[in-house]
Design a protein around this motif. Structure first.
Motif, PDB file in Angstrom:
ATOM      1  N   PRO A 503       0.826  -1.211   0.000  1.00  0.00           N
ATOM      2  CA  PRO A 503       0.000   0.000   0.000  1.00  0.00           C
ATOM      3  C   PRO A 503       0.861   1.262   0.000  1.00  0.00           C
ATOM      4  N   ARG A 504       0.380   2.301  -0.698  1.00  0.00           N
ATOM      5  CA  ARG A 504       1.149   3.535  -0.822  1.00  0.00           C
ATOM      6  C   ARG A 504       0.243   4.738  -0.618  1.00  0.00           C
ATOM      7  N   ALA A 505       0.704   5.706   0.158  1.00  0.00           N
ATOM      8  CA  ALA A 505      -0.072   6.914   0.433  1.00  0.00           C
ATOM      9  C   ALA A 505       0.193   7.957  -0.640  1.00  0.00           C
ATOM     10  N   VAL A 506      -0.890   8.549  -1.157  1.00  0.00           N
ATOM     11  CA  VAL A 506      -0.815   9.602  -2.171  1.00  0.00           C
ATOM     12  C   VAL A 506      -1.764  10.715  -1.757  1.00  0.00           C
ATOM     13  N   THR A 507      -1.270  11.947  -1.748  1.00  0.00           N
ATOM     14  CA  THR A 507      -2.110  13.100  -1.409  1.00  0.00           C
ATOM     15  C   THR A 507      -1.957  14.180  -2.467  1.00  0.00           C
ATOM     16  N   LEU A 508      -3.062  14.632  -3.008  1.00  0.00           N
ATOM     17  CA  LEU A 508      -3.089  15.827  -3.851  1.00  0.00           C
ATOM     18  C   LEU A 508      -3.560  16.975  -2.976  1.00  0.00           C
ATOM     19  N   TYR A 509      -2.761  18.055  -2.916  1.00  0.00           N
ATOM     20  CA  TYR A 509      -3.129  19.186  -2.056  1.00  0.00           C
ATOM     21  C   TYR A 509      -2.644  20.477  -2.678  1.00  0.00           C
ATOM     22  N   THR A 510      -3.075  21.605  -2.109  1.00  0.00           N
ATOM     23  CA  THR A 510      -2.604  22.917  -2.554  1.00  0.00           C
ATOM     24  C   THR A 510      -1.757  23.548  -1.462  1.00  0.00           C
ATOM     25  N   THR A 511      -0.703  24.212  -1.887  1.00  0.00           N
ATOM     26  CA  THR A 511       0.235  24.827  -0.951  1.00  0.00           C
ATOM     27  C   THR A 511      -0.352  26.091  -0.330  1.00  0.00           C
ATOM     28  N   LYS A 512       0.207  26.483   0.804  1.00  0.00           N
ATOM     29  CA  LYS A 512      -0.172  27.730   1.454  1.00  0.00           C
ATOM     30  C   LYS A 512       1.045  28.634   1.474  1.00  0.00           C
ATOM     31  N   PRO A 513       0.894  29.926   1.173  1.00  0.00           N
ATOM     32  CA  PRO A 513      -0.367  30.633   0.936  1.00  0.00           C
ATOM     33  C   PRO A 513      -0.765  30.717  -0.542  1.00  0.00           C
ATOM     34  N   TYR A 514       0.021  30.111  -1.456  1.00  0.00           N
ATOM     35  CA  TYR A 514      -0.178  30.405  -2.876  1.00  0.00           C
ATOM     36  C   TYR A 514      -1.248  29.547  -3.539  1.00  0.00           C
ATOM     37  N   GLY A 515      -1.577  28.400  -2.966  1.00  0.00           N
ATOM     38  CA  GLY A 515      -2.668  27.599  -3.503  1.00  0.00           C
ATOM     39  C   GLY A 515      -2.326  26.822  -4.750  1.00  0.00           C
ATOM     40  N   ASN A 516      -1.062  26.407  -4.916  1.00  0.00           N
ATOM     41  CA  ASN A 516      -0.671  25.625  -6.079  1.00  0.00           C
ATOM     42  C   ASN A 516      -0.675  24.131  -5.764  1.00  0.00           C
ATOM     43  N   PHE A 517      -0.930  23.311  -6.783  1.00  0.00           N
ATOM     44  CA  PHE A 517      -1.077  21.870  -6.572  1.00  0.00           C
ATOM     45  C   PHE A 517       0.280  21.180  -6.416  1.00  0.00           C
ATOM     46  N   THR A 518       0.289  20.230  -5.488  1.00  0.00           N
ATOM     47  CA  THR A 518       1.461  19.387  -5.246  1.00  0.00           C
ATOM     48  C   THR A 518       0.982  17.979  -4.940  1.00  0.00           C
ATOM     49  N   LEU A 519       1.739  16.978  -5.395  1.00  0.00           N
ATOM     50  CA  LEU A 519       1.490  15.582  -5.044  1.00  0.00           C
ATOM     51  C   LEU A 519       2.450  15.177  -3.934  1.00  0.00           C
ATOM     52  N   ASP A 520       1.898  14.707  -2.840  1.00  0.00           N
ATOM     53  CA  ASP A 520       2.698  14.195  -1.721  1.00  0.00           C
ATOM     54  C   ASP A 520       2.668  12.670  -1.809  1.00  0.00           C
ATOM     55  N   LEU A 521       3.798  12.102  -2.172  1.00  0.00           N
ATOM     56  CA  LEU A 521       3.915  10.648  -2.237  1.00  0.00           C
ATOM     57  C   LEU A 521       4.757  10.174  -1.060  1.00  0.00           C
ATOM     58  N   GLY A 522       4.172   9.337  -0.225  1.00  0.00           N
ATOM     59  CA  GLY A 522       4.934   8.781   0.882  1.00  0.00           C
ATOM     60  C   GLY A 522       4.825   9.546   2.185  1.00  0.00           C
ATOM     61  N   GLU A 523       3.747  10.303   2.385  1.00  0.00           N
ATOM     62  CA  GLU A 523       3.440  10.917   3.696  1.00  0.00           C
ATOM     63  C   GLU A 523       4.488  11.935   4.157  1.00  0.00           C
ATOM     64  N   ASN A 524       4.995  12.749   3.260  1.00  0.00           N
ATOM     65  CA  ASN A 524       5.939  13.785   3.684  1.00  0.00           C
ATOM     66  C   ASN A 524       5.267  14.834   4.562  1.00  0.00           C
ATOM     67  N   LYS A 525       4.053  15.234   4.203  1.00  0.00           N
ATOM     68  CA  LYS A 525       3.324  16.235   4.971  1.00  0.00           C
ATOM     69  C   LYS A 525       1.968  15.740   5.444  1.00  0.00           C
ATOM     70  N   HIS A 526       1.434  14.699   4.824  1.00  0.00           N
ATOM     71  CA  HIS A 526       0.075  14.246   5.117  1.00  0.00           C
ATOM     72  C   HIS A 526       0.123  12.795   5.583  1.00  0.00           C
ATOM     73  N   LYS A 527      -0.103  12.597   6.871  1.00  0.00           N
ATOM     74  CA  LYS A 527       0.023  11.289   7.485  1.00  0.00           C
ATOM     75  C   LYS A 527      -1.300  10.539   7.423  1.00  0.00           C
ATOM     76  N   VAL A 528      -1.226   9.292   6.977  1.00  0.00           N
ATOM     77  CA  VAL A 528      -2.432   8.469   6.895  1.00  0.00           C
ATOM     78  C   VAL A 528      -3.003   8.221   8.289  1.00  0.00           C
ATOM     79  N   ARG A 529      -2.128   7.956   9.233  1.00  0.00           N
ATOM     80  CA  ARG A 529      -2.604   7.610  10.580  1.00  0.00           C
ATOM     81  C   ARG A 529      -3.480   8.697  11.181  1.00  0.00           C
ATOM     82  N   SER A 530      -3.174   9.952  10.851  1.00  0.00           N
ATOM     83  CA  SER A 530      -3.965  11.054  11.407  1.00  0.00           C
ATOM     84  C   SER A 530      -5.386  11.077  10.848  1.00  0.00           C
TER      85      SER A 530
END
Length: 665
Positions: A503-530
């Motif tokens: 299993p692999r964690a993938v997050t699509l999110y927008t940065t702050k404060p500029y609101g640009n898209f980034t893919l987080d692969l592997g829980e660098n900023k977005h933890k599955v456990r949370s």
């Protein structure tokens, strides 16, 4: 007043009725009158200012000192007079037309003291139509300097100065200049200051446009006065700043702001003979500051303007000034000529063989605006689907060659992926009077994270998403997401995907404060456990004799089927799992564990999704035991005493002998 924290110095000439509000705003400062002294120099006023100052002195005898003198012809002499009598740790120069925000001095003093700076710029606000400088007030800057900020673009003296700095360098306003005296004073203070602060989150100074247009810089027209102070400013730079980026930074202001104002606001109104002399003198003045390396700092319009000045091309200067004024009125961006991978603005005399002005004076390639809009950005399984449009402002979408760029933030590794170009009929019709059309600016792209890295999977990391927009041989890159349709969410979308490597964690999110898209692969900023939660409200299920109910929430957008389970272990290696299958649209779930099916033992447990686990909460105090019969014998399940922090359930067969003994007792 002696030994005050701040000496406020006001030069007043025919300042009615403004002087009353000006002084009142100082008297009402939150820093307190005991921290202030106000020195007002009446410079030979003839309109009642003197009488009003005497009245105010009677109203504030412990705060206000008034000096009356013959008219000196400008603000320098009265400001110097006030400075000669100042005793404060800091000095603030305030024009008699203007007034302060109630907390201005307190906030500026605090900024200077906390950061040990010599000059503090407080945010200025224009009143009555007067334009105030803004570029240096984008954010607070606790400690900066004149070379790494925009402070040099405001050279008026309405700032807080540490008086020791002024006295150490003998700084005074020159009395032989009608205008520009403030630039020489403030410029020298900036250059010698040990640190400068910018207070941008509070309106400190209200900069007033007088109804009679009596502000001195508005009254004094003509180029000659400006040609007197400008060479002295340039000498100040040459004498105090060595050649290099620092000098060029300061020169940039004078080569753009001063030159443009002098030409457009003054030279155009003078007689022809005077215009020739002015242009010749201006070319001599700016020559020491200008060099070829400055071009990259200057806009194309500034480069063209300086070329015409330096070559004494008066008719061309006048035509360019007229062109700029017309451009400002229409607000339609100038067309460009695309040639050889460069965009050249169609300003006057472009490639005119008689003038032979270099193309570099028209090159706006680096200044081209990049515009984009995202209409789709969503994950579907392991594929990111994107759509929208992107184009170079003023460059029609011919020979388009846009690519999607994925760049890993830390390593800089990048992959460029093709997009499908889609029609965008009518795009641009509502801009620039419809002069430019961008009919093929649309794009669609599917990014499969399993193959996007040249056929292989993208590595773990933060992958910023950009468009490399290409048209007519030009290419510029822009991060995408800050401009998006209302139905395109910028909220983090986290999912767990089943891959060959687990299993692999993938997050699509927008940065702050500029609101640009980034893919987080592997829980660098977005933890599955949370995003996995089990509620503390554990209880026996209604209508069940031995069903233990757990509730919780899963905040994932997607995860493999049957991968989310509630797992119980008995400490001997035996594990029993109960899949979480009924999950509502908002992620809420319930699981009922039939404890009457569990073998005897002490059971602990957690919520699991692949390798991610969340411990089950402790059973509540006072939870009654469950009882049932198995093969006609009595069994029970109850919380295990002494486990207040973690789930522990004891399942056992009732000891009939001990139970009978307890009953007999």
């Amino acid at each position: 007043m002696a030994g005050a924290t701040v000496s406020v110095i006001i030069a007043a000439y025919n300042a009615m009725p403004y002087i009353t509000r000006c002084i009142t705003s100082v008297a009402e400062q939150s820093i307190g009158r005991d921290q202030l002294e106000v020195l007002v120099v009446n410079d030979g006023s003839t309109d009642g200012t003197a009488a009003e100052l005497d009245r105010l002195q009677g109203l504030y005898p412990d705060l206000l000192r008034v000096f009356h003198q013959e008219n000196s012809g400008g603000p320098s002499a009265p400001r110097n007079h006030g400075l000669d009598h100042a005793t404060g740790t800091f000095v603030y120069f305030l024009d008699a037309d203007d007034y302060l925000g109630s907390e201005a001095l307190e906030r500026m003093v605090r900024m200077a003291e906390e950061n040990d700076t010599d000059v503090v710029l407080g945010k200025m606000v224009g009143v009555g139509g007067r334009g105030a400088p803004t570029s240096m007030f984008k954010r607070n800057q606790p400690r900066t300097d004149v070379f790494s900020s925009r402070v040099y673009w405001t050279l008026n003296p309405m700032k807080l100065f540490r008086r020791e700095l002024l006295e150490r360098h003998g700084l005074r306003f020159p009395t032989d200049l009608a205008i520009g005296e403030d630039q020489l004073f403030v410029g020298a203070a900036y250059v010698h200051a040990s640190g400068i602060s910018v207070l941008a989150d509070y309106d400190c100074l209200y900069w007033v446009q007088r109804e009679d247009d009596g502000n001195i810089t508005l009254r004094l027209k003509g180029t000659q006065r400006r040609l007197q102070f400008l060479p002295r400013m340039i000498d100040l730079i040459l004498e105090n700043v060595p050649p290099g980026p620092g000098r060029d930074h300061l020169a940039h202001r004078h080569l753009t702001v001063e030159v443009q104002q002098l030409l457009a606001g003054h030279l155009v109104h003078e007689p022809r003979e005077t215009q020739h002399k002015t242009l010749d003198r201006l070319a001599e003045i700016i020559e020491p500051l200008w060099h070829e390396g400055m071009n990259e700092r200057l806009s194309a319009m500034a480069r063209l303007r300086l070329h015409l000045v330096r070559h004494r091309m008066l008719d061309e200067v006048l035509e360019l000034v007229a062109f700029e004024k017309q451009l400002a009125r229409t607000k339609v961006a100038t067309p460009v000529l695309v040639d050889g991978g460069r965009a050249l603005a169609r300003y006057p005399f472009l490639r005119d063989p008689e003038r032979a002005i270099p193309d570099d004076c028209y090159d706006v390639t680096d200044q081209l605006g990049v515009r984009h809009h995202v209409t789709r950005a969503e994950m579907e399984g392991g594929t990111l689907r994107l759509a929208g449009h992107g184009y170079l402002h003023r460059v029609e979408t011919r020979d388009v060659g846009t690519e999607l760029v994925l760049r890993e933030r830390d390593s800089g590794t990048e992959y460029r992926l093709p997009v499908t170009h889609t029609p965008t009929p009518g795009l641009g019709a509502d801009q620039d009077a419809g002069r430019y059309a961008y009919g093929l600016a649309g794009f669609e792209a599917d990014v499969d994270i399993a193959t996007a890295a040249d056929g292989g999977p993208l590595a773990d990391g933060l992958w910023d998403i950009s468009l490399a927009i290409g048209a007519q041989g030009l290419r510029k890159e822009v991060r995408i997401g800050s401009k998006r349709a209302e139905n395109v969410s910028g909220a983090a979308d986290t999912r767990v995907l089943a891959t060959g490597g687990g299993p692999r964690a993938v997050t699509l999110y927008t940065t702050k404060p500029y609101g640009n898209f980034t893919l987080d692969l592997g829980e660098n900023k977005h933890k599955v456990r949370s995003l996995l939660r089990v509620d503390n409200d554990v209880r026996w299920a209604a209508g069940s004799t031995a069903g233990l109910r757990f509730g919780g929430r899963v905040g994932l957008a997607e995860y493999p089927a049957d991968a989310l389970v509630l797992a119980l272990e008995d400490g001997t290696g035996a594990t029993v799992t109960f899949p979480v299958r009924e999950v509502s649209a908002d992620g809420a779930f319930e699981v009922t564990v039939p404890v009457d099916t569990l073998p005897a033992g002490v059971w602990t447990g957690d919520l699991r999704l692949g390798t991610w686990t969340v411990p089950l909460p402790a059973l509540p105090d006072g939870l009654a035991p469950a009882k049932w019969r198995r093969r006609a014998l009595p069994w029970y399940a109850r919380p295990l005493p002494g486990s207040p922090r973690h789930f522990a359930l004891k399942v056992a067969k009732t000891d009939l002998v001990r139970a009978l003994a307890r009953r007999l007792k």
